[in-house]
Design a protein around this motif. Structure first.
Motif, PDB file in Angstrom:
ATOM      1  N   TYR A 226       0.926  -1.264  -0.137  1.00 21.61           N
ATOM      2  CA  TYR A 226      -0.034  -0.177  -0.109  1.00 21.61           C
ATOM      3  C   TYR A 226       0.962   1.204  -0.071  1.00 21.61           C
ATOM      4  N   PHE A 227       1.914   1.210   0.696  1.00 19.84           N
ATOM      5  CA  PHE A 227       2.926   2.300   0.756  1.00 19.84           C
ATOM      6  C   PHE A 227       3.523   2.647  -0.560  1.00 19.84           C
ATOM      7  N   ILE A 228       4.152   1.461  -1.171  1.00 17.27           N
ATOM      8  CA  ILE A 228       4.542   1.692  -2.400  1.00 17.27           C
ATOM      9  C   ILE A 228       3.529   2.110  -3.512  1.00 17.27           C
ATOM     10  N   GLY A 229       2.279   1.669  -3.311  1.00 16.85           N
ATOM     11  CA  GLY A 229       1.330   2.289  -4.250  1.00 16.85           C
ATOM     12  C   GLY A 229       1.342   3.904  -4.090  1.00 16.85           C
ATOM     13  N   VAL A 230       1.096   4.261  -2.800  1.00 14.27           N
ATOM     14  CA  VAL A 230       0.991   5.900  -2.608  1.00 14.27           C
ATOM     15  C   VAL A 230       2.332   6.535  -3.075  1.00 14.27           C
ATOM     16  N   LEU A 231       3.445   5.715  -2.845  1.00 13.25           N
ATOM     17  CA  LEU A 231       4.701   6.453  -3.262  1.00 13.25           C
ATOM     18  C   LEU A 231       4.786   6.575  -4.806  1.00 13.25           C
ATOM     19  N   ILE A 232       4.529   5.536  -5.533  1.00 12.44           N
ATOM     20  CA  ILE A 232       4.274   5.469  -7.032  1.00 12.44           C
ATOM     21  C   ILE A 232       3.307   6.522  -7.653  1.00 12.44           C
TER      22      ILE A 232
ATOM     23  N   PHE B 100      -1.389  17.755  -5.994  1.00  9.09           N
ATOM     24  CA  PHE B 100      -0.042  17.460  -5.304  1.00  9.09           C
ATOM     25  C   PHE B 100      -0.063  17.796  -3.899  1.00  9.09           C
ATOM     26  N   GLU B 101      -0.864  18.984  -3.425  1.00  7.06           N
ATOM     27  CA  GLU B 101      -0.813  19.074  -1.884  1.00  7.06           C
ATOM     28  C   GLU B 101      -1.472  17.777  -1.031  1.00  7.06           C
ATOM     29  N   MET B 102      -2.731  17.335  -1.463  1.00  3.20           N
ATOM     30  CA  MET B 102      -3.449  16.422  -0.890  1.00  3.20           C
ATOM     31  C   MET B 102      -2.612  14.961  -1.024  1.00  3.20           C
ATOM     32  N   THR B 103      -2.046  14.811  -2.013  1.00  2.38           N
ATOM     33  CA  THR B 103      -1.107  13.614  -2.353  1.00  2.38           C
ATOM     34  C   THR B 103      -0.074  13.509  -1.251  1.00  2.38           C
ATOM     35  N   THR B 104       0.782  14.830  -1.332  1.00  2.00           N
ATOM     36  CA  THR B 104       1.799  14.665  -0.231  1.00  2.00           C
ATOM     37  C   THR B 104       1.413  14.571   1.259  1.00  2.00           C
ATOM     38  N   LEU B 105       0.271  15.269   1.435  1.00  3.43           N
ATOM     39  CA  LEU B 105      -0.266  15.059   2.941  1.00  3.43           C
ATOM     40  C   LEU B 105      -0.408  13.470   3.122  1.00  3.43           C
ATOM     41  N   LEU B 106      -0.800  12.907   2.336  1.00  6.17           N
ATOM     42  CA  LEU B 106      -1.234  11.528   2.290  1.00  6.17           C
ATOM     43  C   LEU B 106       0.069  10.674   2.571  1.00  6.17           C
ATOM     44  N   LEU B 107       1.021  11.183   1.493  1.00  6.30           N
ATOM     45  CA  LEU B 107       2.119  10.337   1.440  1.00  6.30           C
ATOM     46  C   LEU B 107       2.790  10.275   2.972  1.00  6.30           C
ATOM     47  N   VAL B 108       2.797  11.620   3.659  1.00  3.72           N
ATOM     48  CA  VAL B 108       3.559  11.824   4.490  1.00  3.72           C
ATOM     49  C   VAL B 108       2.939  10.953   5.851  1.00  3.72           C
ATOM     50  N   VAL B 109       1.665  10.835   5.692  1.00  3.08           N
ATOM     51  CA  VAL B 109       0.732  10.041   6.995  1.00  3.08           C
ATOM     52  C   VAL B 109       1.116   8.572   6.686  1.00  3.08           C
ATOM     53  N   VAL B 110       1.186   8.096   5.421  1.00  5.93           N
ATOM     54  CA  VAL B 110       1.187   6.645   5.141  1.00  5.93           C
ATOM     55  C   VAL B 110       2.923   6.280   5.509  1.00  5.93           C
TER      56      VAL B 110
ATOM     57  N   GLY C 114      -7.211   8.494  -8.161  1.00  8.90           N
ATOM     58  CA  GLY C 114      -6.052   7.943  -7.212  1.00  8.90           C
ATOM     59  C   GLY C 114      -6.159   8.158  -6.150  1.00  8.90           C
ATOM     60  N   TYR C 115      -5.212   7.445  -5.320  1.00  6.06           N
ATOM     61  CA  TYR C 115      -5.325   7.447  -3.657  1.00  6.06           C
ATOM     62  C   TYR C 115      -5.936   8.723  -2.954  1.00  6.06           C
ATOM     63  N   SER C 116      -5.060   9.726  -3.206  1.00  2.00           N
ATOM     64  CA  SER C 116      -5.654  10.992  -2.418  1.00  2.00           C
ATOM     65  C   SER C 116      -6.767  11.566  -2.960  1.00  2.00           C
ATOM     66  N   LEU C 117      -7.132  11.714  -4.027  1.00  2.00           N
ATOM     67  CA  LEU C 117      -8.255  12.310  -4.650  1.00  2.00           C
ATOM     68  C   LEU C 117      -9.665  11.228  -4.275  1.00  2.00           C
ATOM     69  N   ASP C 118      -9.498   9.972  -4.572  1.00  2.00           N
ATOM     70  CA  ASP C 118     -10.428   9.142  -3.792  1.00  2.00           C
ATOM     71  C   ASP C 118     -10.778   9.067  -2.509  1.00  2.00           C
ATOM     72  N   ILE C 119      -9.860   9.552  -1.810  1.00  5.83           N
ATOM     73  CA  ILE C 119     -10.116   9.504  -0.285  1.00  5.83           C
ATOM     74  C   ILE C 119     -10.797  10.946   0.052  1.00  5.83           C
ATOM     75  N   VAL C 120     -10.276  12.119  -0.395  1.00  6.53           N
ATOM     76  CA  VAL C 120     -11.021  13.423  -0.376  1.00  6.53           C
ATOM     77  C   VAL C 120     -12.338  13.489  -0.891  1.00  6.53           C
ATOM     78  N   VAL C 121     -12.539  12.758  -1.974  1.00  4.38           N
ATOM     79  CA  VAL C 121     -13.931  13.086  -2.399  1.00  4.38           C
ATOM     80  C   VAL C 121     -14.874  12.255  -1.677  1.00  4.38           C
ATOM     81  N   ASN C 122     -14.609  11.055  -0.991  1.00  2.00           N
ATOM     82  CA  ASN C 122     -15.347  10.140  -0.364  1.00  2.00           C
ATOM     83  C   ASN C 122     -15.419  10.505   1.169  1.00  2.00           C
ATOM     84  N   SER C 123     -14.177  11.003   1.862  1.00  2.00           N
ATOM     85  CA  SER C 123     -14.583  11.207   3.361  1.00  2.00           C
ATOM     86  C   SER C 123     -13.853  12.629   3.323  1.00  2.00           C
ATOM     87  N   GLY C 124     -13.378  13.732   2.758  1.00  2.00           N
ATOM     88  CA  GLY C 124     -12.749  14.734   3.174  1.00  2.00           C
ATOM     89  C   GLY C 124     -11.275  14.643   3.352  1.00  2.00           C
TER      90      GLY C 124
END
Length: 426
Positions: A41-47, A68-78, A339-349
């Protein structure tokens, strides 16, 4: 060009590169780190994060920076969750976990082989009679077949069932045969299932399942050499990789995505570039444009995750991904994913960027703990296939569809059914 956009992109890019470097530094220092589903999962978020960074060179605007901002935040958390899991989790899969003995369950082997061959031939038969026969004048493009299957225009093709059986159960069974089964007709069963599965995957026009199947063959070979303390033969690697590339090139030609007039070297180079683009930049670039589409519609929280599940029901297989693909300039027969970050934000903010990785870790760690505890050969086989699919499972739905559902079902079965020796059963 807006200098503030460039400055912000550079800063976020440094964060992505730093995390990428830290990940490999930690692995280099800890040879005993083992394998965990959350690693994939981490490798997927990194890719995906690298792809979003590269996408800035194609389109640097407010939409690309927002992604890019939401993806970077997700990457840091993951990354933080992954780093802490190295020290907190005792459920990492080590090579000794594959050394659990052998299985002589001939009934399971023959039943699974017959079932898989039956499903593959039924699928091929349905595609031929409903789509190919009478619709193509001596030639056909697999891309058209795949779109027709996905849309449901030629009838229901049981995509959920076929996916679980052909793309997940089939490769997992081949892993089980290679690593654990000791039957007399082991080789014959292996090749019959492998060939029919490949034919079924090809006529369905799906490249990812074929790539996962080929990667699983390489992974099994690596594991067997490690368990037997043998050196990896470079000659085998040099044979398998070009063979896999030629096979994928053939599939690309049948899909109509390769110029048949190009020479072999140019065709293979184009194929590799296309695959790298598909892995890293295709989804991020689509998501940048998708932001405009999403801003103009009202999407309730969790509604897209719920609607994804409805696609498996009989009838015309259209959903949000088809609408998005149409908005991006394609047809409603195709699909485009978030993708990972946009899917999460759209579904759960935005709070989901913190909560979802934590929930994902807990869920994956629970599954893995059960696999290690029960020491069941077929559970481990499904685990390896799910591990290969997971980097490109952008949502819970994708994980369930790409091995998670079968893995969870088998883990539950393995817990409920009490056996004297799990390994000899399966």
């Amino acid at each position: 060009m807006n200098l503030s956009l460039i400055a912000q992109t550079s800063l976020l890019g440094c964060i992505v590169v730093s995390i990428f470097a830290l990940y490999f530094f930690v692995h280099a220092k800890r040879s005993d780190v083992g394998i965990h589903l959350f690693d994939a999962y981490f490798i997927g978020v990194l890719i995906f994060s690298i792809g979003v960074f590269l996408a800035q060179f194609y389109e640097l605007n407010e939409s690309s920076l927002t992604l890019f901002e939401m993806t970077t935040l997700l990457l840091v958390v993951v990354f933080l969750v992954w780093f802490m899991s190295l020290f907190l989790s005792q459920n990492r899969m080590q090579f000794q976990h594959f050394n659990i003995g052998t299985s002589s369950n001939h009934f399971f082997a023959i039943f699974s082989a017959v079932f898989l061959v039956f499903v593959n031939f039924v699928f091929i038969y349905l595609v031929y009679t409903r789509i190919i026969k009478g619709h193509f004048a001596g030639a056909f493009v697999l891309l058209d077949i795949r779109k027709t299957i996905a849309s449901g225009e030629a009838g229901y093709f049981y995509p959920g069932l076929v996916k679980q059986v052909r793309d997940i159960y089939g490769p997992a069974f081949l892993v089980w045969i290679s690593l654990f089964y000791t039957g007399v007709y082991r080789r014959q069963v292996y090749w019959v299932v492998l060939i029919t599965t490949l034919l079924s995957m090809m006529i369905g026009g799906q490249r990812t399942p074929i790539l996962v199947l080929l990667l699983s063959v390489l992974l099994v070979g690596f594991i067997k050499n490690k368990l037997q303390q043998k050196k990896i033969k470079i000659s085998k690697f040099l044979f398998i990789v070009p063979t896999a590339l030629l096979f994928l090139l053939l599939l690309n030609i049948l899909l109509g995505r390769s110029d048949q007039e190009q020479n072999l070297f140019v065709s293979i180079f184009t194929l590799v570039v296309s695959l790298l683009g598909r892995v890293f930049t295709t989804v991020p670039i689509e998501n940048i444009h998708a932001l405009k589409f999403i801003e103009n519609i009202n999407i309730e929280y969790f509604s897209l995750w719920m609607s994804d599940l409805s696609i498996l029901l009989p009838g015309t297989q259209t959903g949000f991904s088809n609408e998005l693909h149409s908005f991006l300039g394609g047809s409603k027969q195709g699909n485009a994913v978030l993708g990972y970050s946009l899917d999460i934000v759209v579904n759960s903010g935005y709070p989901g960027l913190v909560v979802v990785p934590l929930v994902t870790y807990v869920a994956l760690n629970t599954i893995q703990a059960s696999i290690i505890r029960n020491k069941n050969a077929f559970s481990i086989s499904i685990f390896l296939i799910a591990l290969l699919y997971l980097p490109f499972c952008y949502s819970f739905y994708h994980f369930l569809l790409n091995g998670g559902l079968l893995l969870i079902a088998y883990v539950i079965y393995d817990i409920l059914v009490v056996r004297k020796t799990n390994v000899l059963e399966n």
